[in-house]
Design a protein around this motif. Structure first.
Motif, short mmCIF file in Angstrom:
data_model
loop_
_atom_site.label_atom_id
_atom_site.label_comp_id
_atom_site.label_asym_id
_atom_site.label_seq_id
_atom_site.Cartn_x
_atom_site.Cartn_y
_atom_site.Cartn_z
N ALA A 129 0.83 -1.21 0.00
CA ALA A 129 0.00 0.00 0.00
C ALA A 129 0.87 1.25 0.00
CB ALA A 129 -0.92 -0.02 1.21
N VAL A 133 0.97 4.34 -2.78
CA VAL A 133 0.92 5.76 -2.45
C VAL A 133 2.02 6.51 -3.19
CG1 VAL A 133 1.24 7.45 -0.59
CG2 VAL A 133 -0.21 5.45 -0.21
N ALA A 136 1.05 6.83 -6.85
CA ALA A 136 -0.03 7.79 -7.02
C ALA A 136 0.50 9.22 -6.89
CB ALA A 136 -1.12 7.53 -5.98
N GLN A 190 -6.99 12.20 -5.91
CA GLN A 190 -7.91 11.23 -5.29
C GLN A 190 -7.26 9.86 -5.17
OE1 GLN A 190 -10.84 11.81 -3.91
NE2 GLN A 190 -10.95 9.65 -3.30
N GLN A 191 -6.47 9.51 -6.18
CA GLN A 191 -5.78 8.22 -6.13
C GLN A 191 -4.77 8.18 -4.99
OE1 GLN A 191 -6.57 5.62 -7.84
NE2 GLN A 191 -4.93 4.28 -7.12
N ARG A 193 -5.05 9.79 -2.13
CA ARG A 193 -5.82 9.61 -0.88
C ARG A 193 -6.31 8.18 -0.72
NH1 ARG A 193 -7.55 14.88 -2.40
NH2 ARG A 193 -9.36 14.05 -3.51
N THR A 194 -6.69 7.57 -1.82
CA THR A 194 -7.13 6.16 -1.75
C THR A 194 -6.00 5.26 -1.30
OG1 THR A 194 -8.77 6.54 -3.50
CG2 THR A 194 -8.11 4.27 -3.09
N GLN A 195 -4.85 5.45 -1.87
CA GLN A 195 -3.69 4.63 -1.50
C GLN A 195 -3.29 4.87 -0.04
OE1 GLN A 195 -2.19 2.20 -3.18
NE2 GLN A 195 -3.67 2.43 -4.82
N GLN A 196 -3.42 6.10 0.42
CA GLN A 196 -3.11 6.37 1.83
C GLN A 196 -4.10 5.67 2.76
OE1 GLN A 196 -3.15 10.66 1.80
NE2 GLN A 196 -0.92 10.83 1.50
N SER A 197 -5.38 5.59 2.35
CA SER A 197 -6.36 4.84 3.14
C SER A 197 -6.00 3.36 3.21
CB SER A 197 -7.75 5.01 2.55
OG SER A 197 -8.14 6.37 2.58
N LEU A 198 -5.52 2.83 2.07
CA LEU A 198 -5.09 1.43 2.06
C LEU A 198 -3.91 1.20 3.00
CD1 LEU A 198 -5.40 0.63 -1.77
CD2 LEU A 198 -6.95 -0.04 0.08
#
Length: 458
Positions: A129, A133, A136, A190-191, A193-198
């Motif tokens: 993950a 990040v 991204a 946005q990508q 932020r998604t990777q950071q959530s993962l």
């Protein structure tokens, strides 16, 4: 005529003789009842006499109870397994934290290894993950550069179109490309932020797996049976090879640095026991060796059936001589200070607003203290003290004022006004006064000279 007169002469002689005998008898009895009304030897008042003796008003309060360690701890299995090792037996001394035995750990080891694998996988997910990040963020930077270039081209073609060098169509095309680049930047952000959530989720899984691993290792440590206190092994419940379930008691360890004696005190004697009170203790198993204990706890609740109150006495046991289950005799109260005692029946009590009178044995009534409970007596009273010959001949009484203490069980303390060994009248056949001659009855203590000691104690 002469014959008649001679016949009366014998009758007159008989009458004269009888009259003389009556006069002699009366004269003979006069000294026994005479003497101005004084009591002769047979006219003395019969009394019961007892000596004033030193003693305690109450009997000592001694109770018996079993000994037990001040702390008794059960060593229980916290996990299931076969008992592989048992290093101690009953009676062995143990230290706090010492390993006493061990259970099999095969299943626990497998659980630890499985959890370690899960933790490694979670950590790899975190790494993946985090790489996502980074990619991204790189794509976001490229999109921002492309957006900046597209905006520059759009402004340049707009100027050229106004000057007529470039067509309006080319200027609009460059403006559209700038807008597209701006949308690409938003998508790239946005990508990221998604990777950071993962990454955050993967790190949470790592923490969860780490907690599971710690719990698994903790459960594996439970296979080691350790002593929670310093003491001795009191009981053993399993042998090597037994299957022990979680919660089963394997050993019992007692802390014998102090020993506790459990007693049950009657509610009537509860006032004689106080927390913190120092009391002598003797154990039958240790002969005449004396110990000193402390009353550590008096239960606030009595047993509803027996009406007995639980009391705990703790005594130090630094040498470990006192074991568990021994019979201990605890003297909770020694009966109080020794004082001069007489029977209550000897008192003429002085009471305010009331006339003086003899007690129950001398024409009055007793105090009703037969239940053994202490009652506050009058402060002063009077007794009759016997003075005179040791054998009772010519003995007389002297009224003496005394100061009274506590009373119980038909006895009263004399605080002053009387000496030990003086003889006191406790019962008489009629009222007495100073100087009255008395005759001790067969129930009296053996008489002795004034101020001496006499016979047996009442």
């Amino acid at each position: 005529m002469s014959s008649v007169t001679g016949g009366r002469s014998p009758l007159r002689g008989v009458c004269a003789g009888l009259a003389l005998l009556l006069v002699q008898a009366a004269c003979t009895r006069e000294p026994e009842g005479g003497g101005g009304g004084r009591d002769g030897g047979n006219g003395a008042v019969a009394v019961d006499v007892k000596e004033a003796r030193l003693g305690r008003l109450r009997a000592p309060l001694t109770l018996v109870g079993p000994t037990q360690p001040v702390e008794l701890v059960a060593v229980r299995a916290r996990v299931e397994g076969h008992l592989e090792k048992l290093a101690v037996d009953v009676g062995d001394a143990v230290k706090e934290g010492q390993e006493l035995g061990r259970l099999s750990t095969a299943l626990l080891d497998a659980e630890v290894h499985e959890t370690e694998a899960g933790l490694a996988e979670a950590r790899s997910q975190v790494a993946s993950a985090e790489a996502g990040v980074a990619q991204a963020r790189s794509a976001l930077e490229q999109s921002r550069l492309a957006q900046a270039q597209a905006q520059v081209e759009a402004r340049r073609y707009e100027r050229l179109a106004r000057r007529g060098i470039a067509s309006r169509q080319e200027a609009e095309q460059r403006t559209t490309e700038a807008r597209t680049a701006r949308q690409a930047v938003r998508a790239a952000a946005q990508q990221v932020r998604t990777q950071q959530s993962l990454v955050a989720a993967a790190r949470a899984r790592v923490r969860a797996q780490a907690a599971l691993l710690a719990a698994a290792r903790e459960r594996r440590s439970f296979a080691s049976l350790r002593s929670p206190v310093n003491g001795r092994v009191v009981e053993r419940f399993h042998t090597v090879g037994d299957l022990v379930l979680a919660g089963n008691e394997v050993l019992r360890v007692g802390d014998f640095s102090q020993v506790e004696v459990a007693l049950s005190v009657s509610e009537l004697e509860l006032s004689r026991v106080k927390p913190g009170q120092r009391v002598p203790v003797r154990l039958d198993a240790l002969g005449d060796t004396a110990f000193t204990g402390t009353v550590t706890r008096v239960s606030p609740q009595a047993d509803p059936l027996s009406r007995l109150v639980p009391v705990e006495v703790v005594l130090d046991n630094p040498e470990g001589r006192i074991g568990s289950g021994l019979l201990a005799r605890v003297q909770l109260d020694n009966g109080g200070e020794e004082r001069l005692l007489v029977l209550e029946s000897a008192l003429r009590v002085d009471q305010p607003d009331a006339g003086s009178g003899l007690s129950s044995a001398q024409g009055g009534s007793g105090t009703g203290a037969d239940d053994g409970l202490l009652e506050p007596p009058p402060e002063e009273g009077r007794v009759f003290v016997v003075t005179g010959a040791a054998d009772g001949g010519g003995a007389r009484v002297e009224e003496r004022r005394v100061r009274l203490g506590a009373r119980a069980d038909g006895q009263v303390e004399i605080l002053s006004g009387l000496r030990e060994g003086e003889r006191v009248v406790v019962r008489g056949e009629r009222p007495l006064s100073t100087g009255t001659e008395v005759r001790p009855s067969a129930l009296s203590d053996g008489l002795a000279p004034e101020g001496g000691t006499g016979g047996g104690r009442e």
